[in-house]
Design an enzyme around this catalytic site. Structure first.
Site, PDB file in Angstrom:
ATOM      1  N   SER A 247       3.915   2.229   8.356  1.00 18.35           N
ATOM      2  CA  SER A 247       3.700   1.460   7.283  1.00 18.35           C
ATOM      3  C   SER A 247       5.146   1.231   6.713  1.00 18.35           C
ATOM      4  O   SER A 247       5.686   2.292   6.302  1.00 18.35           O
ATOM      5  CB  SER A 247       2.818   1.796   6.456  1.00 18.35           C
TER       6      SER A 247
ATOM      7  N   HIS B  38       0.819  -1.025   0.027  1.00 18.65           N
ATOM      8  CA  HIS B  38       0.059   0.108   0.135  1.00 18.65           C
ATOM      9  C   HIS B  38       1.092   1.284  -0.071  1.00 18.65           C
ATOM     10  O   HIS B  38       0.316   2.323  -0.313  1.00 18.65           O
ATOM     11  CB  HIS B  38      -1.098   0.121   0.935  1.00 18.65           C
TER      12      HIS B  38
ATOM     13  N   ASP C   3       1.325  -7.643   2.469  1.00 19.62           N
ATOM     14  CA  ASP C   3       1.443  -6.131   2.127  1.00 19.62           C
ATOM     15  C   ASP C   3       2.691  -5.728   1.934  1.00 19.62           C
ATOM     16  O   ASP C   3       3.707  -5.030   2.815  1.00 19.62           O
ATOM     17  CB  ASP C   3       0.717  -5.452   3.235  1.00 19.62           C
TER      18      ASP C   3
HETATM   19  N1  ARG Z   1      -4.912   0.669   7.339  1.00 20.66           N
HETATM   20  C1  ARG Z   1      -3.451   0.551   7.014  1.00 20.66           C
HETATM   21  C2  ARG Z   1      -2.848   1.818   7.087  1.00 20.66           C
HETATM   22  O1  ARG Z   1      -3.352   2.837   7.383  1.00 20.66           O
HETATM   23  C3  ARG Z   1      -3.596   0.221   5.460  1.00 20.66           C
HETATM   24  C4  ARG Z   1      -4.432   1.076   4.637  1.00 20.66           C
HETATM   25  C5  ARG Z   1      -4.120   0.835   3.069  1.00 20.66           C
HETATM   26  N2  ARG Z   1      -5.255  -0.579   2.829  1.00 20.66           N
HETATM   27  C6  ARG Z   1      -6.504  -0.280   2.635  1.00 20.66           C
HETATM   28  N3  ARG Z   1      -7.214  -1.318   2.218  1.00 20.66           N
HETATM   29  N4  ARG Z   1      -7.275   0.619   2.401  1.00 20.66           N
HETATM   30  O2  ARG Z   1      -3.028   2.831   6.836  1.00 20.66           O
HETATM   31  N1  GLU Z   2      -1.274   1.381   7.558  1.00 22.45           N
HETATM   32  C1  GLU Z   2      -0.545   2.394   8.304  1.00 22.45           C
HETATM   33  C2  GLU Z   2       0.512   3.083   7.631  1.00 22.45           C
HETATM   34  O1  GLU Z   2       0.047   3.574   6.194  1.00 22.45           O
HETATM   35  C3  GLU Z   2      -0.034   1.726   9.614  1.00 22.45           C
HETATM   36  C4  GLU Z   2      -0.879   1.327  10.299  1.00 22.45           C
HETATM   37  C5  GLU Z   2      -1.238   2.413  11.666  1.00 22.45           C
HETATM   38  O2  GLU Z   2      -1.709   3.401  11.468  1.00 22.45           O
HETATM   39  O3  GLU Z   2      -0.740   1.834  12.568  1.00 22.45           O
HETATM   40  O4  GLU Z   2       1.126   3.884   7.990  1.00 22.45           O
END
Ligand code: ARG
Ligand code: GLU
Length: 715
Positions: free
Chosen positions: A650, A82, A218
């Protein structure tokens, strides 16, 4: 007796086990003993050093807001799928859809240049508090103070990078009680080495996002290129792979519950020292409002995306963006409520006042602090609501956003027509959308507009609305549906045919287009927020920051037996904890790891989010896990830990006690998303992609095992 109570209650203050995002250059002084006690086997200097190569030299800011780690002596870097998403999407075409099919370079000249992508290393960090604050006199007004600080910062930044190819920036820490300088090196020739298909990189889609148990791989891999001197250079065929000062050895041994883990990366933003008043505002106003506004948008997008593939592709990335924080905020709100966060914060505030009460001077200093917080937040609350209605409601209508950008275009054109110096051509080029619209559907946006205006109008006094919206409501007798139809039926900015004509004769008929109803409304909204809402928000933000600065200093000066870590601010941090499972709710226990079996089980549900390419299922049937299998014979995918992380982490390397890479951080558990405001070690978990699954994908799935030759594998 009283003393004992005070000492006892302070234990409940801040920075409990596993909590904290620590500055790497202070590890030796603050955390090293504790890390050792928890199993860490190396020295603090191996984490951060400015004289010798250390782990910090293998941790980088990736693109806009992620982290990546160097995993070979030839500049190979690992981050999340991502995080690479927009670069991969940018390289994809209908014929070569790397998002859909994945991509693997099988030799160096197949690595793909990613325009605009950068990777930044930290060269050194310096405490410049005294230099920033040195010339500040107590007699200065707030404005004088601010401008003196800003000019000191500018001068120090310029001096730090003088005569070098480095960049530098200074950031405030602890709400401006301290300042640190960062000297950094940014590489600009970054090439895609490989990525799994989206069905595996983003397996589980929005259904699984922020959720444990998790089964997506990921990750994506890139390579840093530099010039012959190993320095940053613009993209050039002559550039060669970068030789890093340090690269992480990779452990194939796997992890056990309770093992020491450390995450090294660039967490974006946390607010652990908020008062009860701020948390009250957050869970009773801000989070619920933002969540409900996003839910409305998501429902509309979802219904349209189900209609056909064209609409689905148009809106999939936008949907993911809106959905990500929608889900995060709802988890945060529930977690804070469930944890009784407001009362816990109140208790900390009372404890703090009790602590300073014995010293009359201090008692006097902090006497009114919380009353001022209370008053300030009471004044701030309605403005915050207006601000959220702007960012999450009105700006949720895409037509408003891109049409408002034309304010600049019209301004520049007026200058041009008056024969003055102007930037009309660039402004026009930068703001003119591609026609036909690439990822915009007039009818979907019309629905968004109706829904968003309805909530906005129902919740805002007419006198506080953008002027032109008020006029439109008058003309349409308050009927939002009719008003919206009027806009979408008459504007040239949202219609493929009309826009084509407009952009062809824009300059000639600009006076006409400047009276386009969509433009008049969008620019009126923009002006309203720039002139009335934003300055007031800025005023209160400064007030709140000053109060927080006082509180923060009070805590650091007086709670002697506690170590305070600064809130995340996008700078390099270390967080450590252990591999840990948790109980999401009463009677339920989650394991700390998942395996490919679970991925296949999810796939069997037949749900779209759990589709995988047949190749993965074939490999699964063969059970050819090789050296990547755990000692239980299974192929592990992800694991959870008690490391305190946030957005920006991330892609961060997750490291074992010996400094070997065991995984890549990519998410948090939904129940624990409150950790941005209040970390709780018993259920806040970071989610990590097991590096053995990454290597299995590279080797067995992609057939790019040659890449393993440049890595240092620890078996
Ligand atoms: N929650 C994760 C992070 O903030 C991954 C976000 C990307 N993936 C998604 N399915 N939208 O940010
Ligand atoms: N998916 C998150 C990012 O893009 C990490 C998840 C979180 O917020 O800990 O940094």
């Amino acid at each position: 007796m009283k003393k004992i109570i005070i000492v006892f209650t302070l234990v409940s203050f801040f920075a409990k086990a596993d909590e904290g995002m620590w500055m790497p250059q202070l590890i030796e002084a603050l955390n090293f003993q504790d890390m050792k006690k928890n199993g860490f086997k190396l020295t603090a200097e191996q984490i951060y050093s400015i004289n010798k190569a250390s782990m910090k030299d293998a941790v980088a800011i990736f693109g806009g807001g992620c982290t990546a780690e160097v995993i070979s002596t030839k500049g190979l870097i690992l981050t999340n799928h991502h995080c690479g998403f927009s670069s991969i999407a940018g390289l994809s075409t209908v014929q070569n859809d790397y998002l859909k099919n994945g991509y693997w370079a099988m030799k160096p000249n197949e690595e793909l240049m990613c325009p605009g992508l950068t990777v930044t290393f930290i060269k050194r960090i310096e405490d410049v508090t005294a230099k920033v604050m040195g010339s500040i006199k107590s007699a200065f007004s707030e404005i004088q103070k601010d401008s003196a600080i800003q000019s000191n910062i500018k001068a120090l930044e310029v001096a730090a990078k003088k005569d070098s190819h480095f960049d530098s920036f200074i950031r405030p820490f602890y709400y401006g009680n301290e300042y640190y300088l960062f000297v950094v090196e940014t590489f600009k020739d970054i090439r895609l080495v490989g990525t799994p298909p989206e069905s595996i990189g983003k397996f589980g889609g929005e259904t699984d996002n922020w959720v444990w148990p998790r089964h997506n791989a990921d990750f994506s891999m890139f390579r840093i290129y530099g010039n012959k001197e190993n320095k940053p250079a613009d993209f050039n065929q002559e550039n060669i792979p970068y030789t890093p000062l340090h690269s992480f050895p990779i452990s194939l041994k796997g992890v056990e519950k309770g093992d020491f883990t450390m995450v090294y990366g660039f967490p974006g933003r946390t607010q652990e020292y908020l008062t009860s008043y701020a948390v009250d505002l957050l869970i009773n106003q801000q989070d619920p409002l933002r969540v409900s506004l996003r839910e409305k948008r998501l429902n509309i997008l979802d219904a349209d995306m189900k209609k056909n593939d064209t609409l689905r592709l148009m809106y999939t990335a936008k949907y993911a963006g809106v959905a990500n924080y929608y889900k995060k905020w709802s988890g945060e709100m529930l977690g804070l409520q469930k944890s009784d966060a407001i009362n816990k914060k109140k208790k900390q505030e009372a404890d703090f006042l009790a602590l300073v009460a014995s010293d009359p001077k201090k008692a006097e200093l902090y006497k009114n602090l919380f009353a001022e917080f209370k008053r300030t937040y009471a004044d701030y609350a309605p403005l915050s609501k207006q601000y959220d209605y702007f960012t999450e409601c009105l700006w949720g209508v895409e037509a408003f956003r891109f049409t408002a950008n034309f304010t600049v275009v019209f301004n520049e054109l007026r200058k041009k027509q008056a024969g003055k110096d102007n930037k009309f051509e660039t402004a026009f080029k930068d703001n003119k959308p591609a026609i036909p619209f690439k990822n915009f559907n007039k009818e979907t946006d019309r629905k968004l507009c109706k829904a968003m205006l309805e909530v906005y109008v129902a919740n805002t006094d007419r006198e506080f609305m953008p002027r032109f919206l008020d006029s439109l409501l008058n003309v349409h007798n308050g009927n939002v549906g009719a008003l919206t139809d009027f806009l979408y039926n008459n504007s040239s900015f949202v219609d493929n045919e009309k826009a084509k004509i407009m952009f062809a004769d824009f300059e000639k008929n600009a006076a006409l287009y400047e009276r386009d109803p969509m433009y008049l409304l969008a620019s009126s909204i923009l002006v309203h927020y720039q002139k009335t809402v934003l300055p007031q928000i800025g005023y209160y933000d400064r007030q709140i920051n000053e109060l927080q600065k006082t509180y923060m200093k009070g805590l650091m000066d007086n709670v002697k037996d506690k170590k305070f870590y600064p809130d995340a601010n996008g700078t390099l941090r270390v967080t450590y904890g252990k591999v840990a499972d948790y109980q999401p709710k009463d009677g339920v226990q989650y394991l700390h790891y998942t395996t490919i079996d679970g991925m296949v089980d999810k796939n069997k549900t037949g749900l779209e989010d759990f589709y995988v390419k047949p190749r993965l299922l074939e490999l699964y049937e063969k059970k050819d896990f090789g050296q990547y299998a755990d000692k239980n014979g299974k192929l592990h995918i992800a694991f959870t830990g008690s490391n305190h992380t946030t957005g920006g982490n991330s892609g961060s390397p997750v490291i074992n006690a010996k400094g070997e890479l065991i995984g890549t951080n990519f998410d948090r558990n939904w129940e624990g998303t409150m950790s941005d405001v209040m970390y709780n070690g018993s259920f806040c978990r970071n989610i990590v992609l097991d590096v053995r699954f990454t290597l299995w994908m590279v080797d067995k799935y992609a057939g790019a095992g040659y890449l393993l030759n440049e890595m240092k594998l620890v078996k």
